[in-house]
Design a protein around this motif. Structure first.
Motif, PDB file in Angstrom:
ATOM      1  N   ALA A 173       0.841  -1.187   0.000  1.00  0.00           N
ATOM      2  CA  ALA A 173       0.000   0.000   0.000  1.00  0.00           C
ATOM      3  C   ALA A 173       0.879   1.241   0.000  1.00  0.00           C
ATOM      4  CB  ALA A 173      -0.923  -0.012   1.215  1.00  0.00           C
ATOM      5  N   LEU A 174       0.247   2.382  -0.299  1.00  0.00           N
ATOM      6  CA  LEU A 174       0.943   3.672  -0.339  1.00  0.00           C
ATOM      7  C   LEU A 174       2.233   3.590  -1.154  1.00  0.00           C
ATOM      8  CD1 LEU A 174       0.387   4.965   3.306  1.00  0.00           C
ATOM      9  CD2 LEU A 174      -0.796   5.683   1.231  1.00  0.00           C
ATOM     10  N   PHE A 175       2.038   3.153  -2.420  1.00  0.00           N
ATOM     11  CA  PHE A 175       3.142   3.083  -3.387  1.00  0.00           C
ATOM     12  C   PHE A 175       4.304   2.217  -2.893  1.00  0.00           C
ATOM     13  CE2 PHE A 175       1.003   7.213  -3.757  1.00  0.00           C
ATOM     14  CZ  PHE A 175       0.463   7.075  -5.021  1.00  0.00           C
ATOM     15  N   GLY A 176       3.954   1.153  -2.170  1.00  0.00           N
ATOM     16  CA  GLY A 176       4.959   0.198  -1.733  1.00  0.00           C
ATOM     17  C   GLY A 176       5.632   0.538  -0.425  1.00  0.00           C
ATOM     18  N   THR A 177       5.224   1.649   0.203  1.00  0.00           N
ATOM     19  CA  THR A 177       5.861   2.024   1.475  1.00  0.00           C
ATOM     20  C   THR A 177       5.382   1.155   2.635  1.00  0.00           C
ATOM     21  OG1 THR A 177       4.187   3.725   1.882  1.00  0.00           O
ATOM     22  CG2 THR A 177       6.215   4.418   0.752  1.00  0.00           C
ATOM     23  N   ILE A 178       4.181   0.566   2.484  1.00  0.00           N
ATOM     24  CA  ILE A 178       3.675  -0.364   3.497  1.00  0.00           C
ATOM     25  C   ILE A 178       3.649  -1.753   2.867  1.00  0.00           C
ATOM     26  CG2 ILE A 178       1.751  -0.996   4.998  1.00  0.00           C
ATOM     27  CD1 ILE A 178       0.922   1.952   4.972  1.00  0.00           C
ATOM     28  N   THR A 179       4.392  -2.675   3.439  1.00  0.00           N
ATOM     29  CA  THR A 179       4.461  -4.035   2.897  1.00  0.00           C
ATOM     30  C   THR A 179       3.848  -5.021   3.882  1.00  0.00           C
ATOM     31  OG1 THR A 179       6.679  -4.294   3.808  1.00  0.00           O
ATOM     32  CG2 THR A 179       6.516  -3.573   1.519  1.00  0.00           C
ATOM     33  N   THR A 180       3.236  -6.054   3.331  1.00  0.00           N
ATOM     34  CA  THR A 180       2.583  -7.083   4.134  1.00  0.00           C
ATOM     35  C   THR A 180       3.517  -8.278   4.286  1.00  0.00           C
ATOM     36  OG1 THR A 180       0.480  -6.395   3.190  1.00  0.00           O
ATOM     37  CG2 THR A 180       0.504  -8.513   4.289  1.00  0.00           C
ATOM     38  N   GLY A 181       3.522  -8.882   5.475  1.00  0.00           N
ATOM     39  CA  GLY A 181       4.324 -10.084   5.689  1.00  0.00           C
ATOM     40  C   GLY A 181       3.818 -11.251   4.867  1.00  0.00           C
ATOM     41  N   GLU A 182       4.714 -12.174   4.520  1.00  0.00           N
ATOM     42  CA  GLU A 182       4.333 -13.323   3.687  1.00  0.00           C
ATOM     43  C   GLU A 182       3.413 -14.295   4.414  1.00  0.00           C
ATOM     44  OE1 GLU A 182       7.747 -15.390   2.208  1.00  0.00           O
ATOM     45  OE2 GLU A 182       8.752 -13.547   1.574  1.00  0.00           O
ATOM     46  N   LYS A 183       3.584 -14.420   5.731  1.00  0.00           N
ATOM     47  CA  LYS A 183       2.843 -15.437   6.483  1.00  0.00           C
ATOM     48  C   LYS A 183       1.541 -14.888   7.045  1.00  0.00           C
ATOM     49  CE  LYS A 183       6.830 -18.280   7.669  1.00  0.00           C
ATOM     50  NZ  LYS A 183       7.650 -18.873   8.736  1.00  0.00           N
ATOM     51  N   VAL A 184       0.503 -15.718   6.971  1.00  0.00           N
ATOM     52  CA  VAL A 184      -0.789 -15.393   7.584  1.00  0.00           C
ATOM     53  C   VAL A 184      -1.238 -16.581   8.430  1.00  0.00           C
ATOM     54  CG1 VAL A 184      -1.507 -13.820   5.739  1.00  0.00           C
ATOM     55  CG2 VAL A 184      -2.110 -16.252   5.587  1.00  0.00           C
ATOM     56  N   THR A 185      -2.084 -16.301   9.384  1.00  0.00           N
ATOM     57  CA  THR A 185      -2.674 -17.363  10.206  1.00  0.00           C
ATOM     58  C   THR A 185      -4.186 -17.289  10.089  1.00  0.00           C
ATOM     59  OG1 THR A 185      -0.830 -17.310  11.768  1.00  0.00           O
ATOM     60  CG2 THR A 185      -2.873 -18.324  12.534  1.00  0.00           C
ATOM     61  N   ILE A 186      -4.792 -18.419   9.745  1.00  0.00           N
ATOM     62  CA  ILE A 186      -6.249 -18.509   9.636  1.00  0.00           C
ATOM     63  C   ILE A 186      -6.762 -19.185  10.902  1.00  0.00           C
ATOM     64  CG2 ILE A 186      -8.181 -19.461   8.316  1.00  0.00           C
ATOM     65  CD1 ILE A 186      -6.160 -19.506   5.898  1.00  0.00           C
ATOM     66  N   LYS A 187      -7.661 -18.495  11.608  1.00  0.00           N
ATOM     67  CA  LYS A 187      -8.279 -19.061  12.809  1.00  0.00           C
ATOM     68  C   LYS A 187      -9.757 -19.277  12.528  1.00  0.00           C
ATOM     69  CE  LYS A 187      -5.007 -16.962  16.031  1.00  0.00           C
ATOM     70  NZ  LYS A 187      -4.822 -16.177  17.279  1.00  0.00           N
ATOM     71  N   PHE A 188     -10.268 -20.440  12.957  1.00  0.00           N
ATOM     72  CA  PHE A 188     -11.663 -20.757  12.636  1.00  0.00           C
ATOM     73  C   PHE A 188     -12.372 -21.438  13.810  1.00  0.00           C
ATOM     74  CE2 PHE A 188      -8.979 -24.281  11.331  1.00  0.00           C
ATOM     75  CZ  PHE A 188      -9.636 -25.393  11.835  1.00  0.00           C
ATOM     76  N   LYS A 189     -13.653 -21.185  13.871  1.00  0.00           N
ATOM     77  CA  LYS A 189     -14.571 -21.920  14.731  1.00  0.00           C
ATOM     78  C   LYS A 189     -15.799 -22.210  13.895  1.00  0.00           C
ATOM     79  CE  LYS A 189     -16.836 -22.091  19.229  1.00  0.00           C
ATOM     80  NZ  LYS A 189     -17.073 -21.381  20.522  1.00  0.00           N
ATOM     81  N   SER A 190     -15.879 -23.439  13.409  1.00  0.00           N
ATOM     82  CA  SER A 190     -16.941 -23.824  12.478  1.00  0.00           C
ATOM     83  C   SER A 190     -18.003 -24.636  13.216  1.00  0.00           C
ATOM     84  CB  SER A 190     -16.369 -24.651  11.325  1.00  0.00           C
ATOM     85  OG  SER A 190     -15.358 -23.941  10.661  1.00  0.00           O
ATOM     86  N   ILE A 191     -19.243 -24.203  13.079  1.00  0.00           N
ATOM     87  CA  ILE A 191     -20.386 -24.909  13.670  1.00  0.00           C
ATOM     88  C   ILE A 191     -21.138 -25.603  12.541  1.00  0.00           C
ATOM     89  CG2 ILE A 191     -22.414 -24.732  15.155  1.00  0.00           C
ATOM     90  CD1 ILE A 191     -19.899 -23.654  16.514  1.00  0.00           C
ATOM     91  N   LEU A 192     -21.226 -26.917  12.613  1.00  0.00           N
ATOM     92  CA  LEU A 192     -21.933 -27.690  11.593  1.00  0.00           C
ATOM     93  C   LEU A 192     -23.112 -28.394  12.240  1.00  0.00           C
ATOM     94  CD1 LEU A 192     -18.525 -28.217  11.170  1.00  0.00           C
ATOM     95  CD2 LEU A 192     -19.484 -28.675   8.910  1.00  0.00           C
ATOM     96  N   THR A 193     -24.277 -28.285  11.615  1.00  0.00           N
ATOM     97  CA  THR A 193     -25.503 -28.867  12.188  1.00  0.00           C
ATOM     98  C   THR A 193     -26.162 -29.815  11.194  1.00  0.00           C
ATOM     99  OG1 THR A 193     -26.736 -26.924  11.432  1.00  0.00           O
ATOM    100  CG2 THR A 193     -25.925 -26.880  13.693  1.00  0.00           C
ATOM    101  N   ASN A 194     -27.029 -30.701  11.725  1.00  0.00           N
ATOM    102  CA  ASN A 194     -27.727 -31.628  10.806  1.00  0.00           C
ATOM    103  C   ASN A 194     -29.183 -31.280  10.691  1.00  0.00           C
ATOM    104  OD1 ASN A 194     -28.691 -32.516  13.274  1.00  0.00           O
ATOM    105  ND2 ASN A 194     -27.820 -34.563  13.124  1.00  0.00           N
TER     106      ASN A 194
END
Length: 194
Positions: A173-194
């Motif tokens: 972002a901002l013409f490359g002055t803000i860079t994002t790290g390569e690694k991400v963490t996905i956190k989930f809480k999935s509720i499945l019902t029948n």
């Protein structure tokens, strides 16, 4: 003629019993989007960030024949339902994920690895499956806690990924002055019902 009719009825009855018992031994639950949560956490040169996934679907099929086991597990996320509180960040995310071409992020289990009974209908589970992001598919292991009740299954865990493994260039972002790290963490809480 009467014998043929009786044999036909007997065969149909046996098939119905087999089908019914199979359904009792393998139970399917569908992901409840409104009760489930999934978020992506990452870093940047400015600050840590979080995006929330608003639209997901999926199902799990459990076998209760003998020991509990997962027969099938799949999850699909609408890529453009990934939202932050910053429209510019969302736009950069969709560009990085190539959402014009790849509308969904999916996970499909290919191998049930192990399950440890923790007591009180809770289990520690590891499965392996195909994770597809931006047109790239890789086999990943996924470990999570699973809690079962008569009418619902709850899956809770997290998974760290390197975006570059999926051909995703970390957004800037901002013409490359803000860079994002390569690694991400996905956190989930999935509720499945029948």
């Amino acid at each position: 003629m009467r014998t043929i009719e009786l044999n036909g009825v007997l065969i149909i009855t046996i098939l119905l019993v087999i089908f019914a018992s199979h359904n009792l031994l393998a139970q399917q639950f569908n992901l409840n989007n409104s009760k489930s949560t999934m978020s992506i956490f990452g870093t940047s040169s400015l600050h840590d960030w979080e995006e929330v996934i608003e639209e997901q679907s999926g199902s799990i099929q459990l076998s209760t024949e003998g020991e509990m086991a997962i027969v099938n597990l799949n999850v699909s996320v609408v890529a453009e339902s990934i939202k932050s509180d910053k429209p510019a960040m969302d736009k950069n995310t969709y560009k990085a994920l190539k959402t014009d071409t790849y509308k969904s992020i999916t996970f499909k289990m290919t191998d049930f690895k192990n399950m440890t009974d923790l007591g009180n209908s809770e289990y520690q589970v590891t499965v392996s499956g195909k994770l597809s992001i931006s047109g790239v598919t890789k086999i990943v292991d996924l470990t999570f806690k699973m809690k079962t009740t008569t009418n619902a299954v709850t899956l809770e865990g997290e998974k760290s990924l390197n975006m570059k493994d999926y051909g995703i260039e970390p957004p800037k972002a901002l013409f490359g002055t803000i860079t994002t790290g390569e690694k991400v963490t996905i956190k989930f809480k999935s509720i499945l019902t029948n």
